[in-house]
Design a protein around this motif. Structure first.
Motif, PDB file in Angstrom:
ATOM      1  N   ALA B 146       0.821  -1.221   0.000  1.00 43.27           N
ATOM      2  CA  ALA B 146       0.000   0.000   0.000  1.00 43.27           C
ATOM      3  C   ALA B 146       0.850   1.265   0.000  1.00 43.27           C
ATOM      4  O   ALA B 146       0.344   2.347   0.271  1.00 43.27           O
ATOM      5  CB  ALA B 146      -0.942   0.000   1.192  1.00 43.27           C
ATOM      6  N   GLY B 147       2.139   1.131  -0.294  1.00 43.36           N
ATOM      7  CA  GLY B 147       3.002   2.311  -0.391  1.00 43.36           C
ATOM      8  C   GLY B 147       4.020   2.395   0.732  1.00 43.36           C
ATOM      9  O   GLY B 147       4.101   1.523   1.609  1.00 43.36           O
ATOM     10  N   LYS B 190       8.147   9.873  -7.363  1.00 39.18           N
ATOM     11  CA  LYS B 190       6.971   9.246  -6.782  1.00 39.18           C
ATOM     12  C   LYS B 190       5.785   9.368  -7.725  1.00 39.18           C
ATOM     13  O   LYS B 190       4.638   9.368  -7.312  1.00 39.18           O
ATOM     14  CB  LYS B 190       6.657   9.913  -5.446  1.00 39.18           C
ATOM     15  CG  LYS B 190       7.837   9.758  -4.509  1.00 39.18           C
ATOM     16  CD  LYS B 190       7.547  10.187  -3.124  1.00 39.18           C
ATOM     17  CE  LYS B 190       8.685   9.684  -2.243  1.00 39.18           C
ATOM     18  NZ  LYS B 190       9.156  10.431  -1.256  1.00 39.18           N
ATOM     19  N   ALA B 191       6.100   9.475  -9.018  1.00 39.32           N
ATOM     20  CA  ALA B 191       5.080   9.784 -10.020  1.00 39.32           C
ATOM     21  C   ALA B 191       3.962   8.752 -10.043  1.00 39.32           C
ATOM     22  O   ALA B 191       2.849   9.057 -10.437  1.00 39.32           O
ATOM     23  CB  ALA B 191       5.722   9.892 -11.390  1.00 39.32           C
ATOM     24  N   THR B 192       4.268   7.541  -9.622  1.00 38.67           N
ATOM     25  CA  THR B 192       3.260   6.483  -9.703  1.00 38.67           C
ATOM     26  C   THR B 192       2.249   6.583  -8.567  1.00 38.67           C
ATOM     27  O   THR B 192       1.194   5.972  -8.634  1.00 38.67           O
ATOM     28  CB  THR B 192       3.924   5.097  -9.637  1.00 38.67           C
ATOM     29  OG1 THR B 192       4.745   5.051  -8.472  1.00 38.67           O
ATOM     30  CG2 THR B 192       4.756   4.838 -10.876  1.00 38.67           C
ATOM     31  N   PRO B 201      -0.839   3.823   5.449  1.00 38.11           N
ATOM     32  CA  PRO B 201      -0.506   2.416   5.185  1.00 38.11           C
ATOM     33  C   PRO B 201      -0.579   1.529   6.426  1.00 38.11           C
ATOM     34  O   PRO B 201      -0.932   0.361   6.303  1.00 38.11           O
ATOM     35  CB  PRO B 201       0.928   2.492   4.644  1.00 38.11           C
ATOM     36  CG  PRO B 201       1.475   3.772   5.192  1.00 38.11           C
ATOM     37  CD  PRO B 201       0.299   4.715   5.220  1.00 38.11           C
ATOM     38  N   LEU B 202      -0.293   2.076   7.610  1.00 36.44           N
ATOM     39  CA  LEU B 202      -0.353   1.235   8.814  1.00 36.44           C
ATOM     40  C   LEU B 202      -1.795   1.013   9.253  1.00 36.44           C
ATOM     41  O   LEU B 202      -2.176  -0.089   9.628  1.00 36.44           O
ATOM     42  CB  LEU B 202       0.435   1.879   9.967  1.00 36.44           C
ATOM     43  CG  LEU B 202       1.958   1.755   9.897  1.00 36.44           C
ATOM     44  CD1 LEU B 202       2.578   2.410  11.120  1.00 36.44           C
ATOM     45  CD2 LEU B 202       2.388   0.302   9.823  1.00 36.44           C
ATOM     46  N   ARG B 203      -2.586   2.073   9.226  1.00 42.29           N
ATOM     47  CA  ARG B 203      -3.972   1.951   9.664  1.00 42.29           C
ATOM     48  C   ARG B 203      -4.769   1.066   8.708  1.00 42.29           C
ATOM     49  O   ARG B 203      -5.458   0.137   9.119  1.00 42.29           O
ATOM     50  CB  ARG B 203      -4.624   3.339   9.739  1.00 42.29           C
ATOM     51  CG  ARG B 203      -5.933   3.369  10.528  1.00 42.29           C
ATOM     52  CD  ARG B 203      -6.485   4.781  10.563  1.00 42.29           C
ATOM     53  NE  ARG B 203      -6.762   5.251   9.215  1.00 42.29           N
ATOM     54  CZ  ARG B 203      -7.956   5.183   8.625  1.00 42.29           C
ATOM     55  NH1 ARG B 203      -8.985   4.666   9.275  1.00 42.29           N
ATOM     56  NH2 ARG B 203      -8.123   5.623   7.400  1.00 42.29           N
ATOM     57  N   SER B 204      -4.625   1.334   7.382  1.00 44.11           N
ATOM     58  CA  SER B 204      -5.455   0.610   6.417  1.00 44.11           C
ATOM     59  C   SER B 204      -5.060  -0.858   6.303  1.00 44.11           C
ATOM     60  O   SER B 204      -5.903  -1.700   6.022  1.00 44.11           O
ATOM     61  CB  SER B 204      -5.391   1.292   5.049  1.00 44.11           C
ATOM     62  OG  SER B 204      -4.085   1.197   4.514  1.00 44.11           O
TER      63      SER B 204
END
Lengths: 94, 258
Positions: B146-147, B190-192, B201-204
């Motif tokens: 998730a990044g 970080k274009a993507t 990312p930690l919560r989701s």
């Protein structure tokens, strides 16, 4: 003048300076890289101060390398990457 | 320098009540020096923040990184840490931040690259235990499907290594992008990534409260390396309070790279 360069596999290097009488002045290198010891940043700025703007980036890199000597450790940055940021600032219009 | 092992040390944990940004900067300097002087055992410190701030890296330009007017408008303080690396946007509860203070022998003979990965192996372990397929992403990131989850920074002082990391729990990126000037070069890297409103990312990926993730991280460190409860000594706190005022609240330090 302001130039930025993201070193491939490394971090962002930013060069800010002015050119007076064909020489770099008020040089300030910055970025999200790592240097040990931290005093090396001033050594880089001092090494570039007064350098001819017309010098190519290979020459700028060599001057930075010589000023830092063998005891400075760099992570995510290199003399060559700093020289590219300087070159890009010089090539920016205005 | 002979290499030492995690388990050669009696690790201590410090996890105190929320503290202001300038004091956190100062505690990092003081505890690194205390470990270097062998007055303190190697320590894991988990941070709690009492107010919002931007923390910029030792070599970043204050003016290039931070929109001072926007920071002022949002009531966000700007502080500079002693390690390199990039800017962090902190609001209480939006991140998990920790520091490790250890003798440099722990990473003796390693490249910087190896030492970053080595110092965070326990975190990758903890995240995988929480069901996140996390990995170390050179140079200094922890990444996930998730990044990006986290960015690490190190500095070495007097024979000790400071390794600290900020992990994104649930970040309001609208406010963050208001305050941080993220350069064109950086964005191209970080274009993507999409222009998401939140970076969480930690919560989701865990569905857990922040405090439960911290508990899991501490338990993982304890299982792997041993960890005894500890606290900031009165003399350490006194030095840190002085330094927070004299150095880390000063424009001389925060603007050292203008």
């Amino acid at each position: 003048m302001h130039g930025e360069y993201k070193m491939p596999g490394g971090k962002l290097v930013v060069a800010d300076f002015e050119v007076r009488d064909g020489k770099l002045t008020r040089v300030r290198i910055s970025g999200d890289f790592f240097l040990e010891p931290d005093s090396a940043l001033t050594m880089i700025d001092v090494a570039l101060e007064g350098m001819p703007a017309a010098a190519d980036s290979t020459h700028h890199a060599a001057v930075i390398q010589a000023a830092l000597g063998p005891n400075v450790r760099m992570f995510g940055v290199s003399p060559e990457a700093i020289a590219v940021a300087v070159q890009r600032a010089l090539e920016m219009p205005g | 320098m002979n290499r030492s092992d995690w388990n050669d040390f009696k690790w201590r944990l410090i996890h105190a009540a929320p503290q202001p940004p300038s004091l956190h900067m100062a505690i990092d300097e003081v505890l690194t020096d205390e470990v270097a002087a062998r007055r303190r055992p190697p320590t894991l410190r988990v941070w709690e923040w009492s107010s919002s701030c931007v923390v910029i890296g030792r070599f970043q330009s204050l003016r290039n990184e931070v929109d001072a007017e926007a920071a002022h408008r949002h009531g966000i303080e700007v502080v500079r840490r002693i390690s390199g690396g990039g800017a962090m946007f902190i609001e209480p509860g939006n991140t998990i931040t920790y520091s490790l203070y250890a003798p440099e022998t722990l990473v003796a003979g390693m490249s910087f690259q190896e030492s970053y990965e080595f110092m965070d192996a326990w975190v990758i372990d903890a995240l995988q235990g929480l069901g996140i397929n996390a990995w170390y992403q050179p140079l200094n990131d922890i990444a996930s499907p998730a990044g990006k989850i986290a960015g690490a920074a190190q500095t070495r002082r007097g024979g000790a290594v400071l390794h600290h990391v900020t992990m994104a729990y649930d970040i309001d990126t609208t406010k963050m992008l208001d305050v941080l000037r993220i350069g064109r070069e950086k964005l191209s890297d970080k274009a993507t990534q999409s222009a998401a409103k939140r970076v969480d990312p930690l919560r989701s990926q865990t569905g857990l409260p922040r405090s439960d993730i911290i508990k899991k991280m501490i338990a993982t460190f304890r299982r792997r390396h041993g960890l005894a409860p500890g606290k900031l000594e009165p003399a350490e706190l006194e030095r840190a309070v002085t330094l927070a005022e004299s150095k880390f609240s000063s424009t001389a330090w925060t603007g050292i790279v203008p």
